[in-house]
Design a protein around this motif. Structure first.
Motif, PDB file in Angstrom:
ATOM      1  N   GLU A  20     -11.272  17.948  -0.273  1.00 38.90           N
ATOM      2  CA  GLU A  20     -11.033  18.154   1.157  1.00 38.90           C
ATOM      3  C   GLU A  20      -9.578  18.545   1.401  1.00 38.90           C
ATOM      4  OE1 GLU A  20     -12.223  14.515   2.956  1.00 38.90           O
ATOM      5  OE2 GLU A  20     -14.368  14.865   2.654  1.00 38.90           O
ATOM      6  N   ALA A  44      -3.584  16.771   8.575  1.00 42.11           N
ATOM      7  CA  ALA A  44      -4.276  16.904   9.862  1.00 42.11           C
ATOM      8  C   ALA A  44      -5.513  17.784   9.725  1.00 42.11           C
ATOM      9  CB  ALA A  44      -3.326  17.483  10.905  1.00 42.11           C
ATOM     10  N   ARG A  45      -5.400  18.878   8.999  1.00 42.30           N
ATOM     11  CA  ARG A  45      -6.538  19.778   8.830  1.00 42.30           C
ATOM     12  C   ARG A  45      -7.660  19.094   8.050  1.00 42.30           C
ATOM     13  NH1 ARG A  45      -7.244  25.484   8.868  1.00 42.30           N
ATOM     14  NH2 ARG A  45      -5.533  25.425  10.385  1.00 42.30           N
ATOM     15  N   GLY A  47      -8.216  15.907   8.101  1.00 38.06           N
ATOM     16  CA  GLY A  47      -8.649  14.704   8.791  1.00 38.06           C
ATOM     17  C   GLY A  47      -8.217  13.425   8.091  1.00 38.06           C
TER      18      GLY A  47
END
Length: 219
Positions: A20, A44-45, A47
């Protein structure tokens, strides 16, 4: 019981987190470039928290290295599994390896990784050393040996095997470089597969021994 039910799901989630992070980083590197992307942006991208990213990758540079290891190293390993120990006309495994690379680079996200490496190696020479260590140091000696054997068996002309390797892999590197750095792109698009087909025709016409050239066609 509830804790037991959550356990496997949590472990699966934890195992997926490095990918991820890499997926998020690749998207951002493509959009903004490596230098303009911060670790907190990647977090942030993806999560995740910034600390969670550092749990898997100690630096932004390590993230880029992770992308190379995930994408490029398996391609090299797959090609080597076919080339190593091959007996016969070396043009067959060379064709297989080149077309396998072309098939992988048809994916824009896969192609983005060597493009990133070309851009960032100047500013981060450690990337070049990592790529050499992880890929080139394994692949190049095997191809040299393949060419040397092909010459001894009469399939190829008596050329310098070490220089011949550059003639084999160089056009793909230059093709991507001309597009990424200089903005030169063929009318039909980058089309790595068409480049490889064209390249193999020229390569084998020049590299093949005269008596064997009529008996081989790159497919």
């Amino acid at each position: 019981m509830a804790g037991d039910e959550r356990g496997p799901k949590f472990r699966r989630r934890a195992e997926a987190r490095p990918d991820e992070v890499l997926d998020a980083a690749l998207d951002l590197f493509i959009e903004r470039g490596f230098a303009s992307t911060r670790v907190e942006d990647i977090a942030a991208r993806a999560g995740l928290s910034k600390g969670a990213v550092y749990l898997y990758f100690p630096s932004k540079e390590a993230v880029l290295e992770g992308l190379v290891r995930r994408a490029v190293v398996p391609i090299a390993t797959s090609a080597l599994s076919f080339i190593e120990g091959y007996v016969g006309d070396p043009r067959t495994p060379i064709t297989f390896a080149m077309k396998a690379v072309a098939a992988k680079l048809a994916d824009p996200k896969m192609l983005a990784i060597p493009k990133l490496m070309m851009r960032e190696m100047i500013n981060f020479p450690d990337f070049a050393q990592m790529y050499r260590r992880e890929v080139l140091d394994h692949v190049i000696p095997v191809i040299i040996g393949l060419i040397r054997t092909g010459i001894a068996e009469g399939h190829l002309r008596p050329v310098d095997p070490e220089l011949a390797v550059r003639s084999i892999v160089g056009p793909i590197v230059m093709h991507v470089l001309m597009d990424e750095v200089f903005g030169f792109r063929p009318e039909g698009g980058l089309s790595i597969d068409r480049l490889v087909d064209n390249h193999l025709t020229i390569l084998f016409d020049g590299l093949s021994a005269p008596q064997s050239n009529k008996r081989f066609m790159a497919t």
